[in-house]
Design a protein around this motif. Sequence first.
Motif, PDB file in Angstrom:
ATOM      1  N   CYS A 203      78.573 -21.875  43.241  1.00 31.34           N
ATOM      2  CA  CYS A 203      78.695 -21.642  42.075  1.00 31.34           C
ATOM      3  C   CYS A 203      78.025 -20.264  41.469  1.00 31.34           C
ATOM      4  O   CYS A 203      77.257 -19.818  42.217  1.00 31.34           O
ATOM      5  CB  CYS A 203      77.580 -22.676  41.231  1.00 31.34           C
ATOM      6  SG  CYS A 203      77.306 -22.365  39.600  1.00 31.34           S
TER       7      CYS A 203
ATOM      8  N   CYS B 130      83.266 -25.805  37.239  1.00 32.68           N
ATOM      9  CA  CYS B 130      84.760 -25.135  37.395  1.00 32.68           C
ATOM     10  C   CYS B 130      85.873 -25.884  37.646  1.00 32.68           C
ATOM     11  O   CYS B 130      86.916 -26.076  37.243  1.00 32.68           O
ATOM     12  CB  CYS B 130      84.615 -23.694  38.012  1.00 32.68           C
ATOM     13  SG  CYS B 130      83.702 -22.348  37.473  1.00 32.68           S
TER      14      CYS B 130
ATOM     15  N   CYS C 292      78.262 -21.495  34.586  1.00 34.64           N
ATOM     16  CA  CYS C 292      79.114 -23.045  34.393  1.00 34.64           C
ATOM     17  C   CYS C 292      79.619 -22.871  32.943  1.00 34.64           C
ATOM     18  O   CYS C 292      80.656 -23.660  32.608  1.00 34.64           O
ATOM     19  CB  CYS C 292      78.254 -23.971  34.804  1.00 34.64           C
ATOM     20  SG  CYS C 292      77.636 -23.846  36.398  1.00 34.64           S
TER      21      CYS C 292
ATOM     22  N   CYS D  27      85.640 -19.221  40.915  1.00 37.80           N
ATOM     23  CA  CYS D  27      85.030 -20.428  41.323  1.00 37.80           C
ATOM     24  C   CYS D  27      85.449 -21.853  41.216  1.00 37.80           C
ATOM     25  O   CYS D  27      85.949 -21.849  40.397  1.00 37.80           O
ATOM     26  CB  CYS D  27      83.638 -20.397  40.440  1.00 37.80           C
ATOM     27  SG  CYS D  27      82.436 -21.787  40.691  1.00 37.80           S
TER      28      CYS D  27
HETATM   29  S1  FES Z   1      80.571 -24.152  38.898  1.00 36.50           S
HETATM   30 FE1  FES Z   1      81.543 -22.322  38.459  1.00 36.50          FE
HETATM   31  S2  FES Z   1      80.055 -20.997  37.739  1.00 36.50           S
HETATM   32 FE2  FES Z   1      78.920 -22.794  38.082  1.00 36.50          FE
END
Ligand code: FES
Length: 162
Positions: free
Chosen positions: A129, A92, A133, A87
């Motif tokens: 995503c 991330c 997060c 991600c």
């Molecule tokens: S930004 Fe990576 S899991 Fe949500």
Amino acid sequence: MSVMELSAHVTEEIDHWLAKYPPEQRRSAVLGALRAAQHENNGYLTVDIMDAVAEYLGLAKIEVYEAGSFYSMFELKQVGRHSISVCTNISCMLCGGEDILAHLENKLGIKVGETTLDGRVYLKSEEECLAACCGAPMMMVDHKYYENLTTDRVDEIVDGLE
Ligand code: FES
């Protein structure tokens, strides 16, 4: 032209999904059907497989193609035995997801969208995503989530894949 036959295991799985919906809603089983068919075909779908699913569900082929080409969980070309998605969405990215991805690309010698020459690892493009997060940076390996990654942890996980 005759349509290929789905295996007994896949049709059992489709019947399992069909039983969850009213008889006139066979289309609702298409995602479960494609997932089962893809799993049995080493992780990707072909037009022949999608045609067979359409035939089994009594749907127009286009209805199955639409689902197969829309959802990112389906692959329409041969990919590696293991699928890794790193991600790089906002949380991330802020926590080093792009460094994790660069480390993996370097380690595996491939770019996102490619499979290693030995067919072991497919580095899948992840557009959105992955909804973990609070564990950023994270990656998904064969549908399992790994969170709070470091490059050492990534090495450990990837080296453990057969
Ligand atoms: S930004 Fe990576 S899991 Fe949500």
